[in-house]
Structure formats: C-alpha cells, structure tokens
Design a protein around this motif. Structure first.
Motif, PDB file in Angstrom:
ATOM      1  N   LEU A   1      26.479  21.381  -8.208  1.00  0.00           N
ATOM      2  CA  LEU A   1      27.328  20.280  -8.658  1.00  0.00           C
ATOM      3  C   LEU A   1      28.433  20.122  -7.622  1.00  0.00           C
ATOM      4  CD1 LEU A   1      28.082  18.255 -10.930  1.00  0.00           C
ATOM      5  CD2 LEU A   1      29.529  20.047 -11.898  1.00  0.00           C
ATOM      6  N   LEU A   2      28.485  18.967  -6.977  1.00  0.00           N
ATOM      7  CA  LEU A   2      29.390  18.740  -5.852  1.00  0.00           C
ATOM      8  C   LEU A   2      30.581  17.906  -6.306  1.00  0.00           C
ATOM      9  CD1 LEU A   2      29.911  19.051  -2.790  1.00  0.00           C
ATOM     10  CD2 LEU A   2      28.647  16.914  -2.464  1.00  0.00           C
ATOM     11  N   GLU A   3      31.781  18.449  -6.126  1.00  0.00           N
ATOM     12  CA  GLU A   3      33.025  17.782  -6.503  1.00  0.00           C
ATOM     13  C   GLU A   3      33.660  17.110  -5.290  1.00  0.00           C
ATOM     14  OE1 GLU A   3      37.454  19.473  -6.576  1.00  0.00           O
ATOM     15  OE2 GLU A   3      36.229  20.342  -8.165  1.00  0.00           O
ATOM     16  N   SER A   4      34.182  15.887  -5.502  1.00  0.00           N
ATOM     17  CA  SER A   4      35.012  15.192  -4.521  1.00  0.00           C
ATOM     18  C   SER A   4      36.048  14.415  -5.319  1.00  0.00           C
ATOM     19  CB  SER A   4      34.184  14.247  -3.652  1.00  0.00           C
ATOM     20  OG  SER A   4      34.987  13.606  -2.676  1.00  0.00           O
ATOM     21  N   ALA A   5      37.351  14.729  -5.131  1.00  0.00           N
ATOM     22  CA  ALA A   5      38.368  14.190  -6.035  1.00  0.00           C
ATOM     23  C   ALA A   5      39.657  13.892  -5.285  1.00  0.00           C
ATOM     24  CB  ALA A   5      38.625  15.173  -7.182  1.00  0.00           C
ATOM     25  N   TRP A   6      40.577  13.266  -6.018  1.00  0.00           N
ATOM     26  CA  TRP A   6      41.932  13.005  -5.507  1.00  0.00           C
ATOM     27  C   TRP A   6      42.919  13.583  -6.501  1.00  0.00           C
ATOM     28  CZ3 TRP A   6      46.655  11.199  -6.768  1.00  0.00           C
ATOM     29  CH2 TRP A   6      47.518  10.841  -5.732  1.00  0.00           C
ATOM     30  N   PHE A   7      43.830  14.429  -5.977  1.00  0.00           N
ATOM     31  CA  PHE A   7      44.841  15.055  -6.819  1.00  0.00           C
ATOM     32  C   PHE A   7      46.230  14.700  -6.301  1.00  0.00           C
ATOM     33  CE2 PHE A   7      41.169  18.046  -6.818  1.00  0.00           C
ATOM     34  CZ  PHE A   7      40.767  17.827  -8.117  1.00  0.00           C
ATOM     35  N   ALA A   8      47.198  14.650  -7.197  1.00  0.00           N
ATOM     36  CA  ALA A   8      48.570  14.294  -6.842  1.00  0.00           C
ATOM     37  C   ALA A   8      49.140  15.318  -5.866  1.00  0.00           C
ATOM     38  CB  ALA A   8      49.432  14.217  -8.101  1.00  0.00           C
ATOM     39  N   PRO A   9      49.670  14.868  -4.722  1.00  0.00           N
ATOM     40  CA  PRO A   9      50.174  15.820  -3.711  1.00  0.00           C
ATOM     41  C   PRO A   9      51.234  16.771  -4.254  1.00  0.00           C
ATOM     42  CG  PRO A   9      49.964  13.623  -2.775  1.00  0.00           C
ATOM     43  CD  PRO A   9      49.710  13.479  -4.233  1.00  0.00           C
ATOM     44  N   ALA A  10      52.188  16.264  -5.026  1.00  0.00           N
ATOM     45  CA  ALA A  10      53.267  17.130  -5.504  1.00  0.00           C
ATOM     46  C   ALA A  10      52.731  18.242  -6.399  1.00  0.00           C
ATOM     47  CB  ALA A  10      54.309  16.300  -6.262  1.00  0.00           C
ATOM     48  N   SER A  11      51.739  17.935  -7.218  1.00  0.00           N
ATOM     49  CA  SER A  11      51.155  18.944  -8.101  1.00  0.00           C
ATOM     50  C   SER A  11      50.472  20.049  -7.302  1.00  0.00           C
ATOM     51  CB  SER A  11      50.153  18.282  -9.051  1.00  0.00           C
ATOM     52  OG  SER A  11      49.421  19.258  -9.770  1.00  0.00           O
ATOM     53  N   ILE A  12      49.714  19.657  -6.294  1.00  0.00           N
ATOM     54  CA  ILE A  12      49.017  20.666  -5.478  1.00  0.00           C
ATOM     55  C   ILE A  12      50.026  21.520  -4.708  1.00  0.00           C
ATOM     56  CG2 ILE A  12      47.322  21.002  -3.646  1.00  0.00           C
ATOM     57  CD1 ILE A  12      46.267  19.855  -6.334  1.00  0.00           C
ATOM     58  N   ARG A  13      51.079  20.888  -4.209  1.00  0.00           N
ATOM     59  CA  ARG A  13      52.093  21.638  -3.466  1.00  0.00           C
ATOM     60  C   ARG A  13      52.764  22.672  -4.354  1.00  0.00           C
ATOM     61  NH1 ARG A  13      55.151  17.701  -2.311  1.00  0.00           N
ATOM     62  NH2 ARG A  13      53.867  17.022  -0.555  1.00  0.00           N
ATOM     63  N   ARG A  14      53.117  22.265  -5.574  1.00  0.00           N
ATOM     64  CA  ARG A  14      53.764  23.216  -6.487  1.00  0.00           C
ATOM     65  C   ARG A  14      52.839  24.373  -6.831  1.00  0.00           C
ATOM     66  NH1 ARG A  14      55.705  18.477  -9.130  1.00  0.00           N
ATOM     67  NH2 ARG A  14      53.958  18.618 -10.593  1.00  0.00           N
ATOM     68  N   THR A  15      51.597  24.078  -7.127  1.00  0.00           N
ATOM     69  CA  THR A  15      50.650  25.131  -7.500  1.00  0.00           C
ATOM     70  C   THR A  15      50.420  26.085  -6.338  1.00  0.00           C
ATOM     71  OG1 THR A  15      49.539  23.643  -9.051  1.00  0.00           O
ATOM     72  CG2 THR A  15      48.316  25.576  -8.314  1.00  0.00           C
ATOM     73  N   SER A  16      50.208  25.538  -5.159  1.00  0.00           N
ATOM     74  CA  SER A  16      49.933  26.371  -3.990  1.00  0.00           C
ATOM     75  C   SER A  16      51.090  27.310  -3.684  1.00  0.00           C
ATOM     76  CB  SER A  16      49.635  25.467  -2.788  1.00  0.00           C
ATOM     77  OG  SER A  16      49.466  26.223  -1.612  1.00  0.00           O
ATOM     78  N   ARG A  17      52.296  26.782  -3.763  1.00  0.00           N
ATOM     79  CA  ARG A  17      53.454  27.618  -3.447  1.00  0.00           C
ATOM     80  C   ARG A  17      53.755  28.611  -4.559  1.00  0.00           C
ATOM     81  NH1 ARG A  17      57.674  23.489  -0.362  1.00  0.00           N
ATOM     82  NH2 ARG A  17      56.252  22.951   1.334  1.00  0.00           N
ATOM     83  N   ALA A  18      53.587  28.190  -5.805  1.00  0.00           N
ATOM     84  CA  ALA A  18      53.872  29.104  -6.912  1.00  0.00           C
ATOM     85  C   ALA A  18      52.945  30.315  -6.894  1.00  0.00           C
ATOM     86  CB  ALA A  18      53.750  28.358  -8.240  1.00  0.00           C
ATOM     87  N   LEU A  19      51.692  30.096  -6.505  1.00  0.00           N
ATOM     88  CA  LEU A  19      50.716  31.194  -6.489  1.00  0.00           C
ATOM     89  C   LEU A  19      50.612  31.865  -5.136  1.00  0.00           C
ATOM     90  CD1 LEU A  19      47.837  29.521  -8.556  1.00  0.00           C
ATOM     91  CD2 LEU A  19      49.612  31.095  -9.360  1.00  0.00           C
ATOM     92  N   GLY A  20      51.320  31.343  -4.129  1.00  0.00           N
ATOM     93  CA  GLY A  20      51.222  31.917  -2.780  1.00  0.00           C
ATOM     94  C   GLY A  20      49.822  31.805  -2.213  1.00  0.00           C
ATOM     95  N   LEU A  21      49.146  30.694  -2.522  1.00  0.00           N
ATOM     96  CA  LEU A  21      47.749  30.511  -2.151  1.00  0.00           C
ATOM     97  C   LEU A  21      47.648  29.310  -1.218  1.00  0.00           C
ATOM     98  CD1 LEU A  21      44.998  31.740  -2.705  1.00  0.00           C
ATOM     99  CD2 LEU A  21      44.762  30.223  -4.673  1.00  0.00           C
TER     100      LEU A  21
END
Length: 842
Positions: A337-357
């Motif tokens: 199952l192949l995913e291709s999507a668009w996510f809100a930049p601010a949400s991804i930035r917060r998640t990435s930084r909060a988890l250090g990922l």
C-alpha cells in the motif's frame, strides 16, 4: 542536499560541466556549497565474477568463514581469499586486483592470508569509499560483464553538487527542481520523468480506503496498491544512485520510494498491505499518552498535537516523519500500500523537533510539499516498484482531497519591473523566463498574468515575479546608477554623542565598562530607598523574586560587578556603567509595569516623549495588551573603585584608592562633556557615608554629580569587605546644562609664576576648602590660571592648615614680581578679613 549531476542531465539537455552548472545556480540564488567527484580515489578497480569456491580456510574477523575463491575478470583468473557473508559462486562484485588503488592511496598487492596467497581483494562499500556498509559483504554488480571498469559500472564517473536550499524554496529539494532551474537559466529543454502505468486487476478503490479526521493538518492523502511484488535487492543502477546521494540501499520497494523522494521531492511511504487492518487508512491526531514504535525500533510517547497515520485498530505511522515497525515492508511482503500525502508544515516541524526525529521526509514536509504533484509522484513510484519488484498496479488511486487548492493568479506589470529594476526585458523575454521556470503565463495587454503553480509556494505577489525575472535574466543587467539629490550627513542623537564621550574618557582613564540587568532585589532596594523616594516600579512577570523590581539607584549595577570580582579574588576593581533608573512619573498613579516582548499587532509602544531622561509608555491599541503607566528613566554614569590605585610592583604595595579618585573621575567625565563645575555640599542620593559625601555643582548650584565612600551597610549587603569609593554623574542634569563653548587656546608664550599660600583655620570654625577656594578665585582675577589644594595639616590643638598653589600667567607679557605681589597681598587681605583666619606662610 546531494544531487548527482548525471541524474540532472537525464532531465535536461545541458552542455555545461558540473562546475559551470554550479556557477549558474549560484548566480541565480541557489547556493552550491561544493562540487565533488563521486569516486576520486579509485584506480584499477573492476568487476570480477566468482567462478568457484575452492576450499574453506577457517574463520575471519567477523566470525564468517574464509573462502579461497577463483575470480575471473573475463581474460584473467585470480585466487582471492574472501570472508564476506554473500560470497557465492556466480556473484559479480567489486574486485581490486594487484596494482589497484583504493581510497586513501591504499595500493593492493598479493598477500598471504592463513598461509594462502590472495591475489587482490573483493571489496565492500566501506573499502571502496562509497558508503559505510561493511557487514553486508562485497558490493554486487549484477548488470556488468566481468572486467568492466567498476566506476563506470556503478555510475561513479560523476560529480555531486552539494546544494544548500533556503527554506522558502522547497521546489529545489529535488533533482527535478534543480533541473528546472538549469533549464530556465540555459534555455535548454526540460524532460520530466515520463510515467507509464500498466494497471490491471481490481480497482484501487475496492482494495483500500482513506479517512481524514484532521483535515486542518492533512489536506490530501492518496493511496495506491501494488500486488504480487517480490522483495529483494534493487538493480545495481538504483543502488548506485542511492549511494551517490548518501542513502543506504534497503530493498527494491523501499529504494523506489527513496529514489522518487530525491527525484521529485515528494516523500512517500510503503506499507505491507497485509498488516493494515481492514485495508483502511485513518489520518488522525494522536491520543493523549499514546505510544508508538517507529521503524528505528524506538518506542515514542506522543501527544495530541501530533498527526498519526493509523488503521481502525492502531497507529501505523508518524505522519510525514517515519513509518511504524508494525507495517514495514519485509521479505514476506507480497502486496504494498503506497502512501503519497500532504501534511501541514508547522505540524510536521513540531512533531519532528519534539521527538528529536529528523528524517528526509520531515525535512521536506516542514518546508512545504507540492499538494498537486503528489499524485504524479505516487504514479512514478508505483511504476518503479512494478519495474524492480514485479507485481501489478491496481487501476486508479484512492484520493482523499477535502480542501482543494484554489489557483492563485498574480498580475505582473512591465512598468513595475522597470520601476523596481531600473531596466526591464521585453514582455516576450519576460514571458519566456517565467515559462522556463514552470510558471504558466497569460498576456494581458502589455502586462502578464501568472498562475502560480503549487510547487512554488514562495510566490505570492508582483515583486516576487520581478525577482524571478531578474535572477534568471541576470543581476548584472541591472544598470549602475549614482544616487541623486543632496546627501545629508548622519547625525547621532545628543544622548548617543554624550554616552560615547563618556566611554572614551573613562576607558582612556583605565576603567572597564560593564552592562548589568536593570532588575533589582526588593531587599536591596529598601537599603537604598529613602522615605521620600517614589515607590519602585514592580514587574508583573519577574524572572525571579530577587529581580522583581526595576532599578531605583544607579550604584546597584557597579556594586554587583565589584562584589563579583572581589569574590573571584580580583581585589583591584575600576568599573563604570552608563545606566538608567526607573520610577513612576509624577502625573501617573503608582502601578505595575509588565515587561514582555511585543507581539504582532499588540504589545508595548515605543517611548513617546522627547524630554531628556523621560520615557512615557503609551497604552497600546484596543485589541492589544495591558496599558502601562508612564515612567521616568533618568540616565546616569556610575563609577565604582576598590583596591589599589596602581598595579602592585617591586617597590611595594600600591596606595589604596580614596574618595579623591572617585571625585577626580567624576570631574574627568564632566570635563569630557565640556561642563564646568565646582564642589558643593552633600547631595540627595543615598548609599554614601554621611561624613564622606560630596557633590559637583554648576554655578547656579544645580547638582551634576555625587561622590563619596559607599556606606558600610550597603557594601556589606553586597558581600564586599574592603572600602569602596563611588561617583555618580547625572547625564540628564548635564544635558540640561549649557556646555562651555569650544575655544582655541594657543600654547603659552610667556612664563608662569607660582605662589604658595597656607592659611590656619581655628578648631572652632566651620569652614570648607571650597568656600576659601571660591574667594581665592574671585579675588585673584583673570591672571590666575590654576589653583590646587596640595596640603592639609592638622595641629594637635584642633587647628588646621590648608595650603594652595596658585599659578599666574598672562597671554601678552611676562608678569613682574610687583604685579604678582600686589595680587597676592590683595588675596591674603580678602581671605583673612572675610573668614577671620591667619596666613601661615607664603
């Protein structure tokens, strides 16, 4: 971001070297940090085929068995010892025969291993310098004949552009984006990857479903299904290309998604279809305290601000950051199952930084992906998976797109281009430039209308298009124009000129400037505050309890610096600070001031008065913040001294500083500001010892400065044991005083005459030296150039002797003894008769 130049040339016809292409990009605003060859140190390394394994020789360093292999290069045969886990008959791999050179200048020669001669080396990625992989074994090259040059077979005869993309240009985070820029810059034809989907079987809509429960964070989500795949290694060209960009090949399916990520800039993710419950994707926010294990094996604690990819039962991926271990593609996977999507930049930035990922996908999503281009990226990846892993692509795509993007159009006036740049290309040339950048253009009379594509999120107004034209057309085309009109000289405000004069004077006198916080401790403020002083300004949001007030006394900062230095065994301190104190203005009721950073549309306004030393904070607008009461902010120069007057030397301990050092420095400041002064009585500032406190005043009696010894109780509250002498100059009072005009004075042409006068003052008289000095100056007249008190002597019976040195000098003649004697007699008569004291000697 690493971009192989050969990959770029597959998408655009270029006749430029890699260095020339990099120069074009830099001139157009796309920074290229370096251009490096892919395999700079490999010489003589070729493709070899293991024809036979003759025998086992024991165990190697990694615990794998060592084999003696017969390796063929097409014409020659070599006996080679190899302990790689993927050693087997028929494999074609990287082979360095004797005489070949590996990275670091390592030359291969025949060597004895376990008593057997090994004629060369079968190499891993690390040994070739093309990656960090070593445990996986030798580098396999399945698509090349034995004896072929390894550099060419792996596509290493290339250069890599290290591109540093600014956050506003996510469209350049791909090979296609860089190719598009070079096509526009050179006029070459752009050839985007052509996608041909061979679809069959059940429609994708019948195989998978998508439900978006957080449409504010996920504007679009698509899914494709590829069935009948066989998981295995990718072809050599694909593995080589991933190595060139710094990625480790994993499997044909995963490598295909990474390849498209780099080629088109769209992150994708492949799920094992069998592990997704009900074949349903749910895009939702994480639940409070929900935990999730990502592909790297780490369990992560989530919060409600994070976006998840889930099925009806559980989370299966961190949206835009990393997939989950529970749905990863493995050797057992047969349907993807192949995913291709668009996510809100601010949400991804917060998640990435909060988890250090930090991942390549998050890096692109947080800058803004192409909401319209993700469908073609999904098709490209599906076609590549079918090509490298086999299988069939289900017809169609599941496309959840609740908030469709509205086309944005920007009008570009050619007159505006002319006005901004000073020059303008023809409308035809401007249209060609914009079209070359992938911007659809429509003529509107003499002007143009541009439809902004979804991959150019940095374009929103007319001047953005002007910049696009000039960076492609060439910044060197902008004409050089000399400025017209009168040029006015920069004039600094009076307060700044005043502060700079003080700094030059005191730094030249050997003092060090300090800068301290304007916050104050309430307990220390009470020590310095008199009952008649105004209430201090209190902070609503203090950093700490001992910093909850604004400074009320100018000596607080310098005394803190003295205390810090003394605690650190630096007993000799000479410091000054240009500072402010704060108090409520007389016309406003005492209140509380809130110090906070201003925010967009709200916050504190700038000082609204022009009176020296006074700043009135106006209430903000109706939609804004707390109204702040007006405050006054007097400006001061604070000086503090302790310890020795000079550095200790061989001749003995230096003399300690005293009150006259503090007075002299205050006079030095006033002299630098061209303000004449005299000595006055005790001043209004607290914090000094009552019997060692003086002032410097104007002729009218206005206090300019105060000096003296710091009170013992105040000094001890700072933890300072040694005496401290201080001076405070009011810059506001100085600013309100007329400075003496600057006048040229020639060097004296005629000699001076000195006379010493000593007067005896009775023990019951209450005279000051300043009173006597004033009378001396008045009676001596204009010929008196300098007056210095140089000696004070006290008799046992309580009388005092004060001795002054008087210097007389005329500008137009040499003074005679008769003239000076007459002045001296007149002065002595005036002093003795006025103050009823006697002349001791001359």
């Amino acid at each position: 971001m690493k971009i192989p130049y050969a990959w770029v040339r597959e998408l655009v016809d270029l006749r430029l070297t890699a260095g020339q292409a990099a120069e074009r990009l830099v001139n157009a605003g796309i920074e290229v940090a370096s251009v490096t060859p892919l395999a700079p140190d490999l010489k003589g390394v070729i493709v070899g085929e293991i024809e036979a394994i003759e025998r086992e020789l024991g165990k190697g360093h990694g615990g794998y068995p060592l084999f003696l292999c017969r390796v063929s290069t097409g014409r020659d045969h070599y006996s080679v010892v190899c302990g790689a886990p993927n050693t087997r008959v028929g494999v074609r791999a990287a082979f360095a025969p004797p005489g070949a050179v590996l990275p670091g200048g390592r030359r291969i020669a025949a060597a004895k291993i376990h008593g057997v001669e090994s004629q060369g080396m079968l190499c891993s990625e690390r040994e070739l310098g093309i990656g960090e992989e070593h445990d996986a074994g030798i580098v396999e090259v399945t698509d090349a004949r034995p004896g072929a040059d390894l550099v060419a077979a792996l596509g290493l005869d290339d250069h890599v552009l290290e591109v540093e993309v600014t956050p506003n240009r996510p469209d350049c985070l791909s090979v296609l984006g860089i190719a598009r820029e070079l096509a526009a810059l050179t006029g070459a034809r752009l050839r985007p990857p052509q996608v041909v989907l061979r679809e069959s079987g059940d429609a994708a809509r019948s195989l998978a479903r998508v439900r978006i429960e957080a449409p504010d964070l996920c504007h679009r989500f698509t899914a494709r299904v590829i069935s009948g795949v066989t998981i295995g290694p990718s072809p050599a060209w694909l593995r080589a290309r991933l190595r060139a960009i710094g990625l480790r090949p994993i499997s044909n399916v995963v490598d295909a998604t990474n390849y498209v990520l780099w080629e088109l800039g769209q992150p994708l993710h492949a799920y094992d279809y069998a592990t997704v419950a009900d074949a349903t994707i749910v895009v939702r926010r994480a639940r409070a305290d929900e935990r999730f294990t990502t592909l790297d094996g780490q369990e992560r604690a989530l919060d409600a601000s994070m976006l998840l990819i889930a099925d009806p039962r559980r989370a299966i991926g961190l949206a835009g950051v990393m997939g989950g271990a529970n749905t990863e593609v493995t050797d057992r996977t047969t349907r993807v199952l192949l995913e291709s999507a668009w996510f809100a930049p601010a949400s991804i930035r917060r998640t990435s930084r909060a988890l250090g990922l930090r991942t390549d996908a998050a890096y692109r999503f947080e800058r803004g992906a192409d909401v319209e281009g993700l469908v073609s990226a999904s098709a490209r990846a599906a076609a590549l998976i079918a090509e490298t892993a086999g299988g069939t692509i289900a017809p169609g795509v599941v496309d959840a797109y609740p908030r469709k993007r509205k086309p944005q159009r920007v009008r570009l006036r050619m007159s505006r281009v002319k006005r901004v740049l000073g020059i303008a290309p023809s409308p035809a040339l401007a249209r060609k430039v914009l079209t070359g950048l992938g911007l659809p253009v429509t003529s509107r009379g003499a002007d143009l209308e541009v439809t902004v594509p979804s991959f150019r999120r940095d374009l929103s107004m007319e001047d953005d298009l002007v910049e696009e034209i000039v960076r492609v057309w060439g910044y060197d085309r902008i004409p050089s124009t000399l400025p017209g009109g009168a040029i006015s000289l920069v004039t600094h405000p009076a307060t700044l000129r005043q502060s700079e004069a003080v700094r030059r004077a005191l730094a030249g006198a050997g003092l060090a400037e300090i800068v301290t916080y304007a916050f104050s401790d309430p307990a220390r403020t009470e020590l310095l505050r008199r009952p008649t002083d105004p209430k201090p300004v209190e902070l609503m949001n203090p950093l700490a309890q001992d910093a909850s007030l604004l400074r009320t006394h100018p000596l607080e900062g310098v005394l803190s610096a003295v205390a810090t230095n003394v605690r650190r065994q630096q007993p000799d301190v000479r410091v000054f600070e240009i500072c402010k104190t704060y108090a409520h203005a007389a016309e406003s009721e005492p209140g509380r001031a809130a110090l906070r950073p201003p925010s967009a549309g709200t916050g504190l306004t700038a000082p609204a008065t022009t009176e020296p030393g006074r700043a009135s904070l106006r209430p903000p607008s109706a939609d804004g913040d707390l109204a702040v009461p007006a405050t006054i902010e007097p400006r001061w120069v604070a000086i503090a001294l302790t310890g020795g007057r000079t550095e200790p030397g061989w001749s003995g301990a230096p003399e300690p500083v005293d009150v006259y050092d503090a007075k002299g420095l205050a006079e030095h400041v006033l002299a630098a500001l061209a303000v004449p002064c005299g000595t006055g009585e005790a001043g209004a500032l607290s914090g000094f010892e009552p019997d060692c406190h003086g002032t410097l005043v104007t002729e009218s009696g206005a206090i300019l400065a105060e000096f003296g010894e710091v009170a013992a109780t105040l000094r001890e509250s700072f933890g300072i044991a040694a005496p401290v002498f201080a001076a405070v100059v009011s810059l506001d009072a100085v600013g309100a005083t007329s400075a003496a005009p600057l006048r040229y004075q020639a060097l004296p042409r005629f000699p001076a005459v000195e006379r010493d006068l000593a007067f005896v003052i009775g023990g019951d008289q209450t005279l000051t030296a300043a009173q006597i000095e004033s009378a001396l100056r008045e009676e001596a007249g204009p010929l008196l150039r300098r007056l210095v008190l140089f000696d004070v002597f006290r008799f046992p019976d309580g009388r005092s002797s004060l001795a002054w040195r008087l210097l007389f000098q005329a500008e137009d003649r040499t003074l005679t003894d008769a003239e000076v004697n007459a002045i001296q007699e007149r002065v002595v008569r005036r002093i003795t008769e006025t103050f009823h004291i006697t002349l001791r000697s001359t």
